[in-house]
Write an enzyme that holds these catalytic residues in place. Sequence first.
Site, short mmCIF file in Angstrom:
data_model
loop_
_atom_site.label_atom_id
_atom_site.label_comp_id
_atom_site.label_asym_id
_atom_site.label_seq_id
_atom_site.Cartn_x
_atom_site.Cartn_y
_atom_site.Cartn_z
N ASN A 18 21.38 -3.26 4.95
CA ASN A 18 21.19 -4.43 4.12
C ASN A 18 21.11 -6.19 4.36
OD1 ASN A 18 24.09 -5.05 3.90
ND2 ASN A 18 24.43 -2.74 3.52
N ASP A 39 25.77 2.96 0.65
CA ASP A 39 26.20 4.07 -0.34
C ASP A 39 25.67 5.60 0.39
OD1 ASP A 39 27.05 2.34 -1.83
OD2 ASP A 39 25.44 2.32 -2.98
N LYS A 58 10.74 9.22 17.50
CA LYS A 58 10.67 8.13 16.81
C LYS A 58 9.70 8.72 15.72
CE LYS A 58 7.54 4.47 16.86
NZ LYS A 58 6.58 3.67 17.03
N ASP A 79 32.95 7.19 0.80
CA ASP A 79 33.68 5.37 0.40
C ASP A 79 34.73 5.91 1.27
OD1 ASP A 79 33.83 3.89 -1.24
OD2 ASP A 79 33.95 4.55 -3.48
N VAL A 135 36.52 2.42 1.32
CA VAL A 135 37.94 2.12 0.78
C VAL A 135 38.20 2.80 -0.33
CG1 VAL A 135 36.42 0.44 -1.64
CG2 VAL A 135 38.55 -0.86 -0.71
N LYS A 146 35.85 -0.76 -11.01
CA LYS A 146 35.45 0.11 -9.23
C LYS A 146 37.65 -0.29 -8.88
CE LYS A 146 33.25 -1.35 -5.28
NZ LYS A 146 32.30 -2.22 -4.24
N LYS A 171 38.79 3.40 -8.32
CA LYS A 171 38.83 3.28 -7.05
C LYS A 171 40.35 3.64 -6.57
CE LYS A 171 33.82 2.67 -5.13
NZ LYS A 171 33.80 1.97 -3.98
#
Length: 399
Positions: free
Chosen positions: A210, A279, A289, A307, A309, A338, A342
């Site tokens: 990202n 995620d 490749k 996850d 955290v 959240k 969490k």
Amino acid sequence: MQRLTNRQIVLGITGGIAAYKSAELTRLLKGAGADVQVVMTPAAVEFITPLTLQALSGNPVHLHLLDPEAEAGMGHIELAKWADMILIAPASADFMARLNSGHGNDLLSTLCLATEAPVVLAPAMNQAMWRDPQTQANATSLQTKGIRLLGPGVGEQACGDTGPGRMLDPLDIASQAAALFDRGLLTGKRVVITAGPTREALDPVRYISNHSSGKMGYALAEAAIDAGAQVTLISGPVNLPAPQRCQRVMVESAEQMLAASLENIDQCDIFIASAAVADYRPSAVAEHKLKKGKEEIMELHLIKNPDIVATVAALKNKPFTVGFAAETRDVVHYAQDKLTRKKLDLIIANDVSRSDIGFNSDDNAVTVVSHDQVQPLPLCSKRQLAAKLIDIIAAKQPR
Ligand SMILES: Cc1cc2nc3c(=O)[nH]c(=O)nc-3n(C[C@H](O)[C@H](O)[C@H](O)COP(=O)(O)O)c2cc1C
């Protein structure tokens, strides 16, 4: 002397004999790593040339408040926001009086009114001027308003007098100013921070990732170090140098980031999960490749990543756990969800749909969400925001 890497300092120079020492002070601040923008009062220009300060600071010197050209470049409000500190050396008796009265009749006094950064003065004047009851009253009043005074020293003066009023030596001013960045809020605390993106391999040359730049996490690490914490920075692949006085662990994937987090969690007091962790990851990493085939559509199988955290927050002896929520809508609502789901202690919600903030930007605006409070922090540089966030975290974490 403490390093001033990445510190943005406005060095204000007022009209006094000691202005010649400001050249050396500029050199010392630059040498310690600071970016220095010099602002001179009209009187200061009578004592030392702007050209000298321009050459030493490597930046154009700011002289006028009412200058359309300067306002189009770095205007007075921009400069006030840019500064991490406004250090005025020498500070004349007249300038102290103006500052105490809230005047904004030149660029430097206006900057002091407009800034949220600490203002630090190194007074320099004749001993009788320093002892004058009005100057003393101004000095006391400025200090009660939170303005720091460095010195003055005592000794022989340019006019031939001896007594208090000498400007401190540039090295003392630079060292004391640098020490003011060390705020001690987290002295003795161990802080683990994750930062940057993760890369989830598809084959030996490709990955899913990202746009996270890591800037927010690195700024938080710097701010935590400044607050006296012992910091471990667990970083995905980014283009940023390791902060000084911190242990950096470089990782690639979410699984590696989790493993590094858990390896460093013992005796950790505060865990700040600012990394943009993928995620999902490809369910299998091809050994070789992947070749372009005849098919028009290629399907990828993805499986859920751990996850990080939530795993840390579920530990028996969990540290004070801070998460980030990057959302494009209903930012506070999702953050609150959240936080509870969490079992976090604090969440920093980021609206990444705005182009002026977030991922690759140098600026950010966030909302800090805790179980009893929703606190918006307006747009400012990621470094300034990081300092504010560390203040909030330090105040909320158990001592
Ligand atoms: C030769 C000379 C030396 C001066 N030295 C000082 C000084 O060391 N400290 C001071 O407070 N004022 C000193 N002054 C007076 C200031 O320059 C004067 O108050 C000026 O208005 C200050 O302006 P500023 O605060 O905007 O820079 C001196 C003046 C002259 C002519």
